[in-house]
Design a protein around this motif. Sequence first.
Motif, PDB file in Angstrom:
ATOM      1  N   HIS A 184      38.249  37.502  27.686  1.00  0.00           N
ATOM      2  CA  HIS A 184      38.233  37.071  29.081  1.00  0.00           C
ATOM      3  C   HIS A 184      37.781  38.209  30.005  1.00  0.00           C
ATOM      4  CE1 HIS A 184      39.854  33.301  27.956  1.00  0.00           C
ATOM      5  NE2 HIS A 184      40.388  33.000  29.135  1.00  0.00           N
ATOM      6  N   THR A 185      37.371  37.816  31.214  1.00  0.00           N
ATOM      7  CA  THR A 185      36.975  38.791  32.232  1.00  0.00           C
ATOM      8  C   THR A 185      38.141  38.993  33.193  1.00  0.00           C
ATOM      9  OG1 THR A 185      34.649  38.135  32.100  1.00  0.00           O
ATOM     10  CG2 THR A 185      35.359  39.277  34.102  1.00  0.00           C
ATOM     11  N   PRO A 186      38.702  40.202  33.251  1.00  0.00           N
ATOM     12  CA  PRO A 186      39.816  40.416  34.168  1.00  0.00           C
ATOM     13  C   PRO A 186      39.342  40.822  35.554  1.00  0.00           C
ATOM     14  CG  PRO A 186      39.495  42.373  32.827  1.00  0.00           C
ATOM     15  CD  PRO A 186      38.426  41.381  32.401  1.00  0.00           C
ATOM     16  N   VAL A 187      40.058  40.381  36.576  1.00  0.00           N
ATOM     17  CA  VAL A 187      39.850  40.826  37.954  1.00  0.00           C
ATOM     18  C   VAL A 187      41.198  41.288  38.483  1.00  0.00           C
ATOM     19  CG1 VAL A 187      37.821  39.411  38.444  1.00  0.00           C
ATOM     20  CG2 VAL A 187      40.091  38.438  38.788  1.00  0.00           C
ATOM     21  N   ARG A 188      41.177  42.323  39.311  1.00  0.00           N
ATOM     22  CA  ARG A 188      42.424  42.947  39.781  1.00  0.00           C
ATOM     23  C   ARG A 188      42.689  42.527  41.224  1.00  0.00           C
ATOM     24  NH1 ARG A 188      44.287  47.716  36.998  1.00  0.00           N
ATOM     25  NH2 ARG A 188      46.528  47.953  37.463  1.00  0.00           N
ATOM     26  N   ALA A 189      43.931  42.171  41.508  1.00  0.00           N
ATOM     27  CA  ALA A 189      44.268  41.716  42.862  1.00  0.00           C
ATOM     28  C   ALA A 189      45.604  42.278  43.302  1.00  0.00           C
ATOM     29  CB  ALA A 189      44.313  40.194  42.911  1.00  0.00           C
ATOM     30  N   LYS A 190      45.729  42.425  44.625  1.00  0.00           N
ATOM     31  CA  LYS A 190      47.027  42.732  45.217  1.00  0.00           C
ATOM     32  C   LYS A 190      47.874  41.465  45.241  1.00  0.00           C
ATOM     33  CE  LYS A 190      45.792  46.496  48.405  1.00  0.00           C
ATOM     34  NZ  LYS A 190      45.719  46.872  49.828  1.00  0.00           N
ATOM     35  N   ASP A 191      49.157  41.659  45.402  1.00  0.00           N
ATOM     36  CA  ASP A 191      50.085  40.536  45.445  1.00  0.00           C
ATOM     37  C   ASP A 191      50.051  39.889  46.826  1.00  0.00           C
ATOM     38  OD1 ASP A 191      52.061  38.751  44.832  1.00  0.00           O
ATOM     39  OD2 ASP A 191      53.708  40.189  44.993  1.00  0.00           O
TER      40      ASP A 191
END
Length: 515
Positions: free
Chosen positions: A181-188
């Motif tokens: 899978h392709t991960p993307v990073r996000a704030k909460d």
Amino acid sequence: MTSRQYNIETIGIVGTGAMGRGIAQIAALAGLKVRLYDTNPAAVGAARDYLADTFAKLTAKGRLDQARSLAALACVSGAAAINELADCDLVIEAIVEKLDVKQALFRELEAIIGEQCVLASNTSSLSITAIAAACSDPSRVVGFHFFNPVPLMKVVEVIDGLRGDPAAGDALMQLARRVGHTPVRAKDMPGFIVNHAGRGMNTEGLRIAGEGVAEFVDIDRIMREQAGFRLGPFELLDLTALDVSHPVMESIYHQFYEEPRFTPSPITGTRLAGGLIGRKTGEGFYRYVDGQQQVPAEAPAPTALPQRVWVSRQHACARDAVLQLVAKTGVALDEGDTPAADSLLIVTPFGLDATTAAVEEGLDARRVVAIDALFPLVGAKRRTLMTTPATSRETRDAAHALFAADGVPVTVIRDSTGFVAQRVVATIVNIGCDIAQRQIASPQDIDLAVTLGLGYPRGPLALGDALGASTILTILRNILKVLGDPRYRPSPWLARRAQLGLSLTQGDAATEHPQ
């Protein structure tokens, strides 16, 4: 806080519904040991049987070789009690979307697992920080949000809570790549990236329908064939089902403290109460017979062309495109500064309604029809026309005949600030820009998450660049001017980059990391 080193080889999954099974499938195929637990013991056996059947079907279709199929199934075992997850390196919960239930589970897990184990939530709408607050050590609690169906939706959001250890998120980023899978990073933040960005299409489509501008099917046709999206808003809502999508719309709206951009529509609440949920119940915004969407046929276009046509000079590029279409029909062009008394009057507004465009140019509203020129008119798959409340039937039909003369279907809508495509696309771009402005995710991850998670032809920032940030800004400012609704206020990210001629995908130069 000292970062731990996380080495993930054994995964526990709590909850064996569609999401839990999907995560188990991709993890087992990547060679990870998977341990399934559910409060209903029969569900664990059913999930393993489902995986065995899925692997067998993939093997029969030639998508998976026999050895790998057997090896993957051997990686999956069941846990009769939750304490059998004690030696896992990662535990992912995929249970009911209720904060208190998730918190109780994480408290129970924290008493069982080792110090090097990551606790992950597959929540789509709840705060990771709030879930982690139930733990004495919130640093190893991370959001790991997959999309359904997990094996096909190749994106996963990794969400850091306020007290999260970045190394735990890093470990899940690496794991996501390992399982394909392709991960993307996000704030909460509410909705993270994908469900946050998805508000543009659905809520604006519902708003347009709620204003009586066009029927559901017409809005979908415009967004598919004119704007180039795979699905229109109502096809998408039928696919996701209102019992899922309506609560998410309400949740995000309230979590952002009634932010006007995310205002839900009473349309979905009423239809949900009436059981018109979507594909899975056989009826939503469309009826489904044997799984096939039932779409009404379009009426044939009128054929009587106008005697002559006058085209507004307000937007040179739009005028040139309209003139090319008119030239192909042989209809005479009225080139006077003041249109003749019998000319069809064509305007090309961006963000304004046909009424305002007519009044600002001093035109006879009875003979005015607007055409949406945001997307190319020449070679189009569909064109959209818009009438004023005063436009005569004869004028409307003549304009319809003119712009359908080359066989391209034409949708005629009632007066609307920004037509359909302009409004929806500008809202999508604007919300994407606001996600970037809030630093919830990087511009690159925003576009990546939306293209993979929502199937849009481009991410919102790339879409804004393709259509022109200044054009999108004009559309939003004009809608805001006419309606006075703060829903359409432009994001500072959009306004500043449009004024400076910068790409919407570009961060602030002074804070960008060197390549």
